[in-house]
Write an enzyme that holds these catalytic residues in place. Structure first.
Site, short mmCIF file in Angstrom:
data_model
loop_
_atom_site.label_atom_id
_atom_site.label_comp_id
_atom_site.label_asym_id
_atom_site.label_seq_id
_atom_site.Cartn_x
_atom_site.Cartn_y
_atom_site.Cartn_z
CG ASP A 140 9.16 43.38 3.76
OD1 ASP A 140 9.84 44.21 4.11
OD2 ASP A 140 9.55 42.63 2.80
CB SER A 141 8.80 47.10 1.20
OG SER A 141 9.69 46.15 0.96
CE1 TYR A 158 6.22 49.93 0.00
CE2 TYR A 158 6.62 50.05 2.36
CZ TYR A 158 5.70 49.79 1.29
OH TYR A 158 4.61 49.24 1.65
N GLY A 159 12.73 51.13 -0.67
CA GLY A 159 14.38 51.79 -0.33
C GLY A 159 14.60 53.05 -1.07
CB CYS A 179 10.14 47.05 5.63
SG CYS A 179 10.93 48.15 4.49
CG ASN A 180 16.19 47.09 8.10
OD1 ASN A 180 16.69 47.03 8.90
ND2 ASN A 180 15.77 45.86 7.50
CB THR A 181 13.10 51.32 3.94
OG1 THR A 181 13.93 50.49 3.21
CG2 THR A 181 13.08 52.77 3.20
CB THR A 210 14.19 42.63 4.24
OG1 THR A 210 14.02 43.43 3.02
CG2 THR A 210 13.15 43.06 5.38
CG HIS A 211 16.04 41.86 -0.31
ND1 HIS A 211 15.08 42.52 0.35
CD2 HIS A 211 15.56 41.65 -1.43
CE1 HIS A 211 13.87 42.59 -0.48
NE2 HIS A 211 14.25 42.18 -1.50
#
Ligand code: I24
Ligand code: DGL
Length: 266
Positions: A9-10, A41-42, A72-74, A184-185
């Site tokens: 993850d970021s 990362y977004g 991480c989605n990004t 994620t958040h």
């Protein structure tokens, strides 16, 4: 099987995904890398996110893992397909599980996706949803204020409520019956998000759906673990800050957290 599940993850946000995996698969050992030194990362350009994601994946490959989860989605949005081609272990991201759950849930074939700018600009959720159901309409919305809000620690205050209400205003003119939390958040803000969209809309977290995918893949391969796992966490930034957040969120004591260096030669 003895080998751990790798999670990358970021930063610390991917702990929402790790937590769901631990809950569903309590015998599995997890190796987690959070690139906290370079988070978020977004807002970063895609080539940079892809590069950083590769570095984390290679670092975990060297440690030996049986499955890699891009939490991480990004990072999933820009790097999943290339990682899947290169790695011999299964690589899963958080976009497809979220998309699949949304398709199962939506009755009107209208789904809203909340995510970072990077994820929204990649079109990854639209693509994943279209491949499952071409008739489903997707309403993507970037919520760039939400990650800084959670990371400021103000996520429980009335300020948080105001920021979520403001950030979701563009949804007012849209029609949907399902929302994917494509970052994620966002599960941390789920309560406020549900308040805005109302009780007739289902809010789904990609984190929870991804854990189900992990279970299915490992079961299919006969690779589910037995025993009591000792997880390991690695952070590119501050170890004590990571440890504090991880122990608080995962309700664990004495977690093993180490510093890790990632370089472009990885
Ligand atoms: N939540 C996140 N990131 C933070 C935070 C937070 N600070 C408080 N809370 N900080 O992400 C990021 C800053 N970096 C600096 C370098 O080291 C790593 C951290 C969301 C985490 C989701 C599991 C709020 C907070 C918390 C504990 C649990 C959950 C949570 F302190 F939202
Ligand atoms: N992990 C990121 C995601 O899920 C959110 C934080 C960031 O921007 O790095 O998209």
């Amino acid at each position: 099987m003895e080998a751990p599940i790798g999670v990358i993850d970021s930063g610390v946000g991917g702990l929402t995904v790790a937590k769901e995996i631990m809950r569903l698969l309590p015998n599995e050992k997890i190796y987690y890398i959070g690139d906290t030194a370079r988070c978020p990362y977004g807002p970063r350009p895609r080539h940079e996110v892809r590069n950083f994601t590769w570095q984390m994946a290679k670092a975990l490959e060297r440690k030996g893992i049986k499955l890699l989860v891009i939490a991480c989605n990004t990072a999933t949005a820009v790097a999943l397909h290339s990682l899947q081609k290169y790695f011999s272990v299964p690589v899963i991201g958080v976009v497809n599980p979220g998309a699949r759950a949304a398709i199962k849930n939506t009755k009107r074939h209208e789904v809203a996706v909340l995510a970072t700018r990077g994820t929204v600009e990649s079109g990854a959720y639209e693509e994943a949803i279209a491949s499952l159901s071409s008739s489903t309409h997707v309403v993507p919305l970037a919520c760039p204020t939400f990650v800084p809000l959670v990371e400021s620690g103000e996520y429980k205050s009335s300020v948080a409520r105001g920021i979520v209400h403001e950030g979701l205003k563009p949804l007012r003119d849209e029609s949907f019956d399902t929302v994917i939390l494509g970052c994620t958040h966002y599960p941390i803000l789920q309560h406020y998000i549900e308040e805005v969209v109302g009780e007739h809309v289902t809010v789904l977290s990609s984190a929870e759906e991804t854990a189900k995918d992990v279970q299915e893949i490992l079961a299919q391969r006969g690779e589910l673990a037995i025993g009591t796992p000792q997880h390991k966490f690695f952070a590119t930034g501050s170890v004590p800050i990571f440890k504090d957040i991880a122990e608080d969120w995962l309700k664990l004591e004495q977690t093993e957290v180490a510093r890790i260096k990632l370089t472009s030669s990885d």
